[in-house]
Design a protein around this motif. Structure first.
Motif, short mmCIF file in Angstrom:
data_model
loop_
_atom_site.label_atom_id
_atom_site.label_comp_id
_atom_site.label_asym_id
_atom_site.label_seq_id
_atom_site.Cartn_x
_atom_site.Cartn_y
_atom_site.Cartn_z
N GLY A 41 0.80 -1.21 0.00
CA GLY A 41 0.00 0.00 0.00
C GLY A 41 0.84 1.27 0.00
N GLY A 42 2.13 1.14 0.23
CA GLY A 42 3.01 2.30 0.21
C GLY A 42 2.89 3.21 1.41
N HIS A 43 2.26 2.74 2.48
CA HIS A 43 2.07 3.57 3.67
C HIS A 43 3.21 3.37 4.66
CE1 HIS A 43 -1.90 4.34 2.15
NE2 HIS A 43 -2.19 3.05 2.17
N PHE A 74 7.16 1.75 -8.25
CA PHE A 74 5.70 1.73 -8.27
C PHE A 74 5.15 3.14 -8.47
CE2 PHE A 74 6.79 -1.95 -5.53
CZ PHE A 74 6.31 -2.94 -6.36
N ASP A 75 5.76 4.12 -7.80
CA ASP A 75 5.34 5.51 -7.95
C ASP A 75 5.59 5.99 -9.38
OD1 ASP A 75 4.64 5.55 -5.29
OD2 ASP A 75 6.55 6.42 -4.64
N GLU A 76 6.72 5.62 -9.93
CA GLU A 76 7.06 6.03 -11.29
C GLU A 76 6.10 5.39 -12.30
OE1 GLU A 76 9.22 8.03 -14.25
OE2 GLU A 76 9.10 8.29 -12.10
N ALA A 77 5.76 4.14 -12.10
CA ALA A 77 4.81 3.47 -13.00
C ALA A 77 3.44 4.13 -12.92
CB ALA A 77 4.71 1.99 -12.64
N ARG A 119 2.86 7.26 -12.13
CA ARG A 119 2.97 8.57 -12.77
C ARG A 119 2.87 8.44 -14.29
NH1 ARG A 119 6.42 11.86 -15.25
NH2 ARG A 119 8.09 10.32 -15.33
N ILE A 120 3.53 7.44 -14.85
CA ILE A 120 3.48 7.22 -16.30
C ILE A 120 2.07 6.81 -16.72
CG2 ILE A 120 4.30 5.70 -18.15
CD1 ILE A 120 7.03 5.73 -16.70
N GLU A 121 1.44 5.98 -15.91
CA GLU A 121 0.06 5.55 -16.21
C GLU A 121 -0.88 6.75 -16.24
OE1 GLU A 121 -2.60 2.79 -17.37
OE2 GLU A 121 -0.52 2.33 -16.89
N LYS A 122 -0.72 7.67 -15.29
CA LYS A 122 -1.55 8.88 -15.27
C LYS A 122 -1.29 9.74 -16.50
CE LYS A 122 -2.22 9.41 -10.30
NZ LYS A 122 -1.87 10.21 -9.11
N LEU A 123 -0.03 9.84 -16.89
CA LEU A 123 0.30 10.61 -18.09
C LEU A 123 -0.36 10.02 -19.33
CD1 LEU A 123 4.08 11.51 -17.71
CD2 LEU A 123 2.18 13.09 -17.92
N LEU A 124 -0.35 8.70 -19.41
CA LEU A 124 -0.95 8.05 -20.58
C LEU A 124 -2.46 8.23 -20.64
CD1 LEU A 124 1.14 4.77 -20.71
CD2 LEU A 124 1.26 6.71 -22.28
N ARG A 125 -3.08 8.48 -19.49
CA ARG A 125 -4.53 8.68 -19.46
C ARG A 125 -4.95 10.13 -19.66
NH1 ARG A 125 -5.27 6.38 -14.15
NH2 ARG A 125 -4.10 4.48 -14.28
#
Length: 141
Positions: free
Chosen positions: A72-74, A114-117, A119-125
């Protein structure tokens, strides 16, 4: 008679050697087992499921950089602090599980892939990228 170069080959100079990769993977498995089995008696570590996606070894195999990510990255800072606090114990456990001449010093880092992936996913959307992707597919049709 041809001369053989005594230096490192160009393939190993650019990345990790096969031995570094193999030892890193052995240590990754050992660390994952230790953390999954609750071998460390620490409240912070007991309260988190921690993944160990990668371990990078130094060329002399005396330093292992262990990349970790709590599920969860917490609480990443608290988990890193707990791992650093228990570093000596973890090093001993790794030494028992992995047969090496020297037990490597452990250094813990947060795995930010995971954060970088994400970020890229958000950019692609984003609408601009979607528009460009749609216009490219229209041009090819």
């Amino acid at each position: 008679m041809p001369r053989h170069s005594r230096g490192k080959s160009s393939s190993s100079a650019s990345g990790a050697s096969q031995r570094q990769l193999r030892v890193g993977e052995l240590i990754r498995h050992a660390m994952a087992d230790i953390l999954a089995q609750g071998g460390v008696h620490d409240d912070t570590l007991a309260g988190h499921i921690i993944t160990v996606p990668e371990v990078r070894m130094s060329p002399d195999l005396k330093l292992a950089t262990v990349y970790v990510m709590p599920l969860g990255g917490h609480d990443t800072e608290a988990v890193l602090a707990a791992l650093a606090h228990n570093k000596k114990f973890l090093r001993g456990e790794v030494a028992h599980r992995v047969n090496l001449k020297f037990a490597p010093e452990l250094r813990f880092r947060v795995d930010e892939r995971f954060d970088e992936a994400e970020r890229i996913e958000k950019l692609l959307r984003t609408p601009a990228v979607q528009r460009d992707l749609n216009s490219d597919s229209d041009d090819n049709a």
